[in-house]
Design a protein around this motif. Structure first.
Motif, PDB file in Angstrom:
ATOM      1  N   TYR A 226       0.824  -1.204   0.000  1.00  0.00           N
ATOM      2  CA  TYR A 226       0.000   0.000   0.000  1.00  0.00           C
ATOM      3  C   TYR A 226       0.861   1.258   0.000  1.00  0.00           C
ATOM      4  O   TYR A 226       1.852   1.359   0.716  1.00  0.00           O
ATOM      5  CB  TYR A 226      -0.937   0.015   1.216  1.00  0.00           C
ATOM      6  CG  TYR A 226      -2.174  -0.826   1.008  1.00  0.00           C
ATOM      7  CD1 TYR A 226      -3.350  -0.239   0.537  1.00  0.00           C
ATOM      8  CD2 TYR A 226      -2.167  -2.186   1.254  1.00  0.00           C
ATOM      9  CE1 TYR A 226      -4.486  -1.004   0.335  1.00  0.00           C
ATOM     10  CE2 TYR A 226      -3.304  -2.961   1.059  1.00  0.00           C
ATOM     11  CZ  TYR A 226      -4.455  -2.366   0.596  1.00  0.00           C
ATOM     12  OH  TYR A 226      -5.581  -3.116   0.383  1.00  0.00           O
ATOM     13  N   VAL A 227       0.436   2.200  -0.821  1.00  0.00           N
ATOM     14  CA  VAL A 227       1.069   3.511  -0.905  1.00  0.00           C
ATOM     15  C   VAL A 227       0.212   4.497  -0.117  1.00  0.00           C
ATOM     16  O   VAL A 227      -1.018   4.415  -0.143  1.00  0.00           O
ATOM     17  CB  VAL A 227       1.191   3.977  -2.371  1.00  0.00           C
ATOM     18  CG1 VAL A 227       1.961   5.282  -2.447  1.00  0.00           C
ATOM     19  CG2 VAL A 227       1.825   2.906  -3.220  1.00  0.00           C
ATOM     20  N   LYS A 228       0.818   5.427   0.582  1.00  0.00           N
ATOM     21  CA  LYS A 228       0.086   6.463   1.326  1.00  0.00           C
ATOM     22  C   LYS A 228       0.409   7.825   0.726  1.00  0.00           C
ATOM     23  O   LYS A 228       1.574   8.221   0.684  1.00  0.00           O
ATOM     24  CB  LYS A 228       0.480   6.426   2.800  1.00  0.00           C
ATOM     25  CG  LYS A 228      -0.265   7.485   3.651  1.00  0.00           C
ATOM     26  CD  LYS A 228       0.099   7.377   5.106  1.00  0.00           C
ATOM     27  CE  LYS A 228       1.539   7.788   5.335  1.00  0.00           C
ATOM     28  NZ  LYS A 228       1.877   7.822   6.784  1.00  0.00           N
ATOM     29  N   GLU A 229      -0.638   8.536   0.265  1.00  0.00           N
ATOM     30  CA  GLU A 229      -0.439   9.859  -0.351  1.00  0.00           C
ATOM     31  C   GLU A 229      -1.593  10.780   0.004  1.00  0.00           C
ATOM     32  O   GLU A 229      -2.668  10.337   0.439  1.00  0.00           O
ATOM     33  CB  GLU A 229      -0.315   9.734  -1.876  1.00  0.00           C
ATOM     34  CG  GLU A 229       0.993   9.122  -2.304  1.00  0.00           C
ATOM     35  CD  GLU A 229       1.121   9.017  -3.826  1.00  0.00           C
ATOM     36  OE1 GLU A 229       2.255   9.088  -4.311  1.00  0.00           O
ATOM     37  OE2 GLU A 229       0.099   8.849  -4.500  1.00  0.00           O
ATOM     38  N   LEU A 230      -1.351  12.076  -0.203  1.00  0.00           N
ATOM     39  CA  LEU A 230      -2.371  13.094   0.049  1.00  0.00           C
ATOM     40  C   LEU A 230      -3.458  13.023  -1.019  1.00  0.00           C
ATOM     41  O   LEU A 230      -3.172  12.824  -2.193  1.00  0.00           O
ATOM     42  CB  LEU A 230      -1.731  14.485   0.036  1.00  0.00           C
ATOM     43  CG  LEU A 230      -2.677  15.683   0.160  1.00  0.00           C
ATOM     44  CD1 LEU A 230      -3.314  15.725   1.548  1.00  0.00           C
ATOM     45  CD2 LEU A 230      -1.930  16.991  -0.117  1.00  0.00           C
ATOM     46  N   VAL A 231      -4.725  13.193  -0.593  1.00  0.00           N
ATOM     47  CA  VAL A 231      -5.848  13.221  -1.531  1.00  0.00           C
ATOM     48  C   VAL A 231      -6.734  14.415  -1.204  1.00  0.00           C
ATOM     49  O   VAL A 231      -6.929  14.768  -0.035  1.00  0.00           O
ATOM     50  CB  VAL A 231      -6.648  11.906  -1.468  1.00  0.00           C
ATOM     51  CG1 VAL A 231      -7.261  11.708  -0.090  1.00  0.00           C
ATOM     52  CG2 VAL A 231      -7.730  11.888  -2.545  1.00  0.00           C
ATOM     53  N   LEU A 232      -7.233  15.072  -2.249  1.00  0.00           N
ATOM     54  CA  LEU A 232      -8.115  16.233  -2.106  1.00  0.00           C
ATOM     55  C   LEU A 232      -9.464  15.909  -2.741  1.00  0.00           C
ATOM     56  O   LEU A 232      -9.594  15.885  -3.969  1.00  0.00           O
ATOM     57  CB  LEU A 232      -7.501  17.464  -2.782  1.00  0.00           C
ATOM     58  CG  LEU A 232      -6.117  17.881  -2.306  1.00  0.00           C
ATOM     59  CD1 LEU A 232      -5.626  19.071  -3.123  1.00  0.00           C
ATOM     60  CD2 LEU A 232      -6.128  18.238  -0.826  1.00  0.00           C
TER      61      LEU A 232
END
Length: 495
Positions: A226-232
């Motif tokens: 799993y990748v963790k990134e910012l989401v808007l």
């Protein structure tokens, strides 16, 4: 009637849920038709329930008594229920309605689901925490996509994800403006959060032959990374009030990801990683039944209703009477029959003639007569009295009176005041230094200085005339300093 409708909605939702959970068995064309039909049906059901809810009050006045609560417009949030929980289910897609570049050309919509918790801070704004999950799928049709980093040929991808966000929800419009409680609300939302996802790409559209995952693990035996990134997330939707605590929520979100890994393959830069979620769900507001839900409050209608409260109208009428009495008393205080500026109630000398100067009690003021002789300068001890109407001399390039000229001016003033019919002309002159224009102005200033002195000592200004001659008519030779001193003068002409 409501029980029959609720039962009908239950079976309708059951059918929709079964269809959504069987998405994987449908082809893409059938899926699009099913989703479109489902959303239209949900919209129709919501409108029908909202109309039924309001039609029950149709025979009542514009402000229905069943909608009446003890809440006041400026009573604060404590008089409302503000916390709610919602569940939703819908369709995910690796593209958005606003367009953009996608790594894989063909979407494969899949099941999405979510839960939300919201705190309504005002009738038009709330903060909401959302937890969403689902899978994003897409393929390249009959072609393939070449990964720019690995050089591998890929045909499709599958990315399971989990998302947690905090958003602001703004109610922007309603179609029910005449009741305390709205029946339909349109809203927009925007927020930020974190997205956890595990992208995998395949060499076939059936997604049976894994090529590689995000961390470079090839083959079918691997653990999801799993990748963790910012989401808007940004979105819009419509909400229908089924009852005071329960509402139907239909919406659409576009999710913008701060990264380029959602589709698994790295190609078509600058392809933006984004995906959408169209959903429908139910939302329940917690709290005592005695309190209304803040989200459905119509403050404009509440204010209108409060203005027509019988007790308030009586208070307003009584206040009008008190204000009228105060206005009449003020008018009586302002009344001034003789126009002397002092109200009749305080005027101790009424009916004074127009133009009379009065004091604070309205009585005429008797001013003492001024003895103008007091303003005439008396000769200093040992000072020789000067002859009236003798020439007044000035310093070089100056129009300021010399103190030595005061005796002659005082004698002239005394003569003029003693002979009220006598008039004089003051002729100003200058020496030949400087330009003719400058000397003309200087000579006029000198004559005006003399006139000012005479007027201040009690001579009527109308009896004194001023003329300027500049450097003309010299009485002495301008080539010598002695002559120039004599030419800087003001002469008197008696008429």
């Amino acid at each position: 009637m409501f029980g029959i409708e609720f039962k009908h909605n239950y079976y309708f939702w059951k059918k929709i849920t079964i269809k959504l959970f069987n998405l994987k068995t449908m082809n893409y064309s059938t899926l699009k038709k099913t989703v479109a039909l489902s959303l239209v049906s949900l919209l129709a059901v919501g409108i029908a329930n909202a109309q039924t809810d309001t039609s029950k009050k149709a025979a009542k006045p514009a402000m229905a008594t069943s909608d009446t609560t003890t809440a006041k417009v400026f009573g604060g949030r404590g008089q409302y229920n503000t916390w709610s929980v919602g569940v939703n289910v819908g369709v995910t897609a690796p593209s958005v309605a606003t367009g953009g570049v996608n790594v894989f050309n063909h979407n494969q919509p899949d099941l999405g689901y979510g839960i939300s918790v919201r705190d309504q801070l005002a009738h038009s704004f709330g903060l909401q925490i959302d937890l969403h999950g689902g899978t994003l799928k897409g393929n390249s049709g009959s072609g393939t996509v070449i990964d720019s980093e690995t050089g591998l040929s890929t045909a499709s991808f599958s990315t399971p994800y989990l998302q947690a966000t905090l958003s602001g929800i703004v109610n922007v419009a309603t179609i029910d403006y005449i009741r305390r409680k709205n029946a339909v609300n349109f809203y927009i939302s925007a927020g930020a959060g974190l997205l956890w996802y595990a992208p995998k790409v395949y060499s076939d559209n059936a997604q049976t032959n894994l090529v590689i995952d995000y961390k470079g693990h090839a083959g079918t035996n691997h653990t999801d990374t799993y990748v963790k990134e910012l989401v808007l997330p940004i979105g819009a939707g419509v909400k229908f009030r089924l009852s005071d605590p329960l509402s139907l929520n239909i919406g659409y979100n576009e999710n913008l990801v701060d990264g380029f890994n959602v589709a698994g393959a790295h190609a078509k830069y600058p392809a933006e990683n984004k995906f959408s979620y169209a959903y429908a769900g139910l939302e329940y507001t917690f709290g005592p039944k005695s309190k209304p839900s803040l989200e459905w409050v119509n403050p404009v209608a509440m204010m209108y209703d409060e203005l027509y409260d019988a007790a308030l109208r009586q208070e307003v009428e009584a206040l009008k009477g008190r204000v009228g009495n105060v206005e009449n008393a003020i008018n009586d205080l302002k009344k001034d029959s003789d126009g002397d500026g002092v109200a009749d109630q305080f005027d101790k000398c009424p009916n004074t003639p127009a133009g009379t100067v009065v004091d604070g009690s309205g009585c005429p003021i008797n001013f003492p007569k001024i003895d103008t002789s007091l303003f005439v300068r008396k000769p200093l001890p040992g000072e020789v009295s000067a002859k009236a109407f003798s020439n007044i001399q000035f310093e070089f390039d100056s129009s300021v009176l010399r103190t030595s000229s005061y005796p002659a001016l005082d004698a002239t003033s005394a003569d003029l005041r003693a002979n009220a019919s006598k008039k004089i002309e003051l002729d100003g002159y200058a020496s030949s230094e400087g330009t003719a224009a400058h000397n003309l102005r200087l000579s006029r200033d000198r004559a005006n200085s003399v006139k000012t002195y005479l007027v201040n000592s009690g001579v009527d200004a109308k009896r004194v005339k001023v003329k300027a001659y500049g450097e003309t008519n010299p009485i002495a030779d301008n080539s010598t300093e002695e002559g120039r001193v004599l030419n800087r003068r003001v002469e008197f002409k008696q008429k």
